[in-house]
Design an enzyme around this catalytic site. Structure first.
Site, PDB file in Angstrom:
ATOM      1  N   HIS A  49     -15.433  -9.767 -38.327  1.00 40.45           N
ATOM      2  CA  HIS A  49     -15.731  -8.340 -38.108  1.00 40.45           C
ATOM      3  C   HIS A  49     -17.226  -8.076 -38.104  1.00 40.45           C
ATOM      4  CE1 HIS A  49     -14.190  -3.999 -38.875  1.00 40.45           C
ATOM      5  NE2 HIS A  49     -15.340  -3.971 -38.250  1.00 40.45           N
ATOM      6  N   ASN A  83     -16.765  -1.368 -30.050  1.00 43.33           N
ATOM      7  CA  ASN A  83     -17.297   0.013 -30.031  1.00 43.33           C
ATOM      8  C   ASN A  83     -18.787   0.033 -29.692  1.00 43.33           C
ATOM      9  OD1 ASN A  83     -18.144  -1.071 -32.501  1.00 43.33           O
ATOM     10  ND2 ASN A  83     -18.210   0.937 -33.484  1.00 43.33           N
ATOM     11  N   GLU A 141     -11.608  -3.149 -33.197  1.00 46.19           N
ATOM     12  CA  GLU A 141     -10.903  -2.452 -34.230  1.00 46.19           C
ATOM     13  C   GLU A 141     -10.466  -1.114 -33.685  1.00 46.19           C
ATOM     14  OE1 GLU A 141     -13.698  -0.923 -37.753  1.00 46.19           O
ATOM     15  OE2 GLU A 141     -14.908  -1.713 -36.116  1.00 46.19           O
ATOM     16  N   HIS A 169      -8.465   0.123 -37.736  1.00 47.66           N
ATOM     17  CA  HIS A 169      -9.311   0.799 -38.711  1.00 47.66           C
ATOM     18  C   HIS A 169      -8.448   1.956 -39.240  1.00 47.66           C
ATOM     19  CE1 HIS A 169     -13.415   2.707 -39.729  1.00 47.66           C
ATOM     20  NE2 HIS A 169     -12.464   3.340 -40.376  1.00 47.66           N
ATOM     21  N   HIS A 199     -11.207  -3.864 -43.087  1.00 49.13           N
ATOM     22  CA  HIS A 199     -11.876  -3.281 -44.264  1.00 49.13           C
ATOM     23  C   HIS A 199     -11.026  -2.358 -45.131  1.00 49.13           C
ATOM     24  CE1 HIS A 199     -12.291  -0.319 -41.137  1.00 49.13           C
ATOM     25  NE2 HIS A 199     -13.397  -0.822 -40.639  1.00 49.13           N
ATOM     26  N   ASP A 260     -17.989  -6.657 -41.765  1.00 52.49           N
ATOM     27  CA  ASP A 260     -18.163  -5.392 -41.029  1.00 52.49           C
ATOM     28  C   ASP A 260     -19.659  -5.126 -40.839  1.00 52.49           C
ATOM     29  OD1 ASP A 260     -17.739  -3.039 -39.672  1.00 52.49           O
ATOM     30  OD2 ASP A 260     -17.109  -1.892 -41.425  1.00 52.49           O
TER      31      ASP A 260
END
Ligand code: NCD
Ligand code: ZN
Length: 387
Positions: A49, A83, A141, A169, A199, A260
């Protein structure tokens, strides 16, 4: 070629030799003598991630800077998130990003495809086109909230049409309370089917996932910091200290540890941009915690190497074992030092872990080749394989 030393092999540290041919481990044994390596030879980390940005956000990170940062942290394979600006939501932009990766990545690189309301009806077709050229680890995600968000109904639709790992997410858009938002979203997603949850920040959600077919991921920042201590924004938000402590106590239930890695400039950070850089510090911090006895070495390897490879289907990656790539991070347990932002390689230039102790790898090997030694990179950008 044979690399000899103290190797984390089959759950224990043993003195032995690793025989390598064409970058792949072909044998491991006590009687194999070869090039002596000091320190503990660990399997390289896999961070599933990261946000390596590029495009319009190249000023805060690129695949080049992000993957360099990964390499310094003993991570040899990353999964990048879609993203970006513009986002990775069709094959054209996916291929464009992979071209950038081919030229610039230091470590092995894979990219998740984004799912949005607009592409759900074509998602199958897009995946097929990408899979003709590349291996697509997952869709993700997938956001349920904010920019690039989808509804539960869309998620349901995607789940019906594609037989792929979908990483979510999980934060319910209609729930104000940060703990309930996660628990509610996880509950709802679990009723739809099997997912990989990014996460996870509450023990409640972690436990629900643990008792299901789905898999979970936790981050260093949710384990180490509460919102009382660090008042910076991140998605999902840091929780109160008791929620954090419960998450730590339930760490064994998490399948994956991932950073992340979400870099922003300092200016953006002060203006409230969510996320922390972390791909370079994750393995060094946790290896230090192993040394101090806070976590078991086997748990670290399971969550940062074995399960990431297994869950995302990276067959050639994982433990030090015959048939796997010879990707190693060598740690000298005596070389602990405090983390300093100025020593790190992300364009962000700051870290929330400033001053925490860590053990950075002194050597890193990829497919049997030494790629880092005593802080020096021995390869050029583009060395990493694009999957
Ligand atoms: C992520 C980013 O910066 O890309 N930030 C974060 O806090 N995790 C995106 C997001 O999840 O909002
Ligand atoms: Zn993220």
């Amino acid at each position: 070629m044979i690399i000899y030393g103290n190797v984390f092999y089959k759950g224990r540290i043993v003195e032995c030799g690793i025989e390598i041919e064409n970058g792949v481990i072909v044998d491991v044994g006590k009687d194999k003598r070869g090039k002596n390596v000091d320190g503990i030879i660990m399997p390289a980390g896999i961070d599933v991630h990261v946000h390596f940005r590029d495009f319009k956000e190249s000023y805060k990170e690129t695949i080049e800077s992000g993957s360099l940062s990964a390499l310094y942290g003993g991570v040899c394979l990353v999964v990048d998130q879609p993203n970006t600006n513009p986002p990775i939501v069709d094959e054209e932009i996916y291929f464009r990003r992979m071209e950038i990766a081919e030229k610039s990545t230091y470590v092995d690189y894979s990219l998740n495809l984004g799912l949005v309301e607009d592409n759900v009806d074509k998602i199958d077709e897009i995946l097929r086109k990408i899979e003709e050229k590349h291996y697509v680890p997952a869709i993700g995600e997938v956001f349920l909230k904010d920019r690039m968000s989808v509804s539960y109904e869309t998620l349901e639709k995607a789940k019906k049409t594609v037989n792929k790992l979908i990483t979510v997410h999980a934060e319910d858009p209609n729930e104000e309370d940060d703990v309930k938002a996660e628990v509610k979203a996880v509950e709802r997603c679990l009723s739809i089917g099997k997912f990989h949850f990014c996460h996870i920040s509450t023990a409640k959600a972690l436990d629900m996932i643990y008792h299901s077919e789905s898999t979970s991921e936790v981050t260093p920042h949710h384990l180490l910091y509460s919102k009382e201590v660090v008042k910076l924004r991140v998605n999902p938000p840091l929780k109160s200290n008791d929620v954090r402590v419960a998450l730590v106590r339930n760490f064994h239930k998490a399948d994956i540890l991932a950073s992340d890695h979400a870099p922003h400039t300092l200016e953006e950070k002060w203006e409230g941009a969510p996320g922390f850089p972390g791909v370079e510090t994750i393995y060094p911090m946790f290896f230090y915690m192993v040394k101090r006895g806070y976590i078991r070495i086997n748990d670290l390897v399971e969550k940062f190497v074995v399960n990431p490879a297994k869950i995302f289907g990276f067959d050639r990656y994982g433990e030090i074992e015959v048939g796997k790539y010879a990707n190693f991070a060598v740690f000298d347990p005596h070389s602990e030092k405090p983390i300093k932002a100025r020593d790190l390689h992300s364009k962000a230039g700051w870290t929330i872990y400033e001053g925490l102790m860590a053990i950075f790898p002194k050597e890193v090997y990829m497919r049997g080749e030494k790629v880092l030694e005593d802080g020096e990179i021995l390869i050029d950008k583009g060395f990493g394989k694009v999957l």
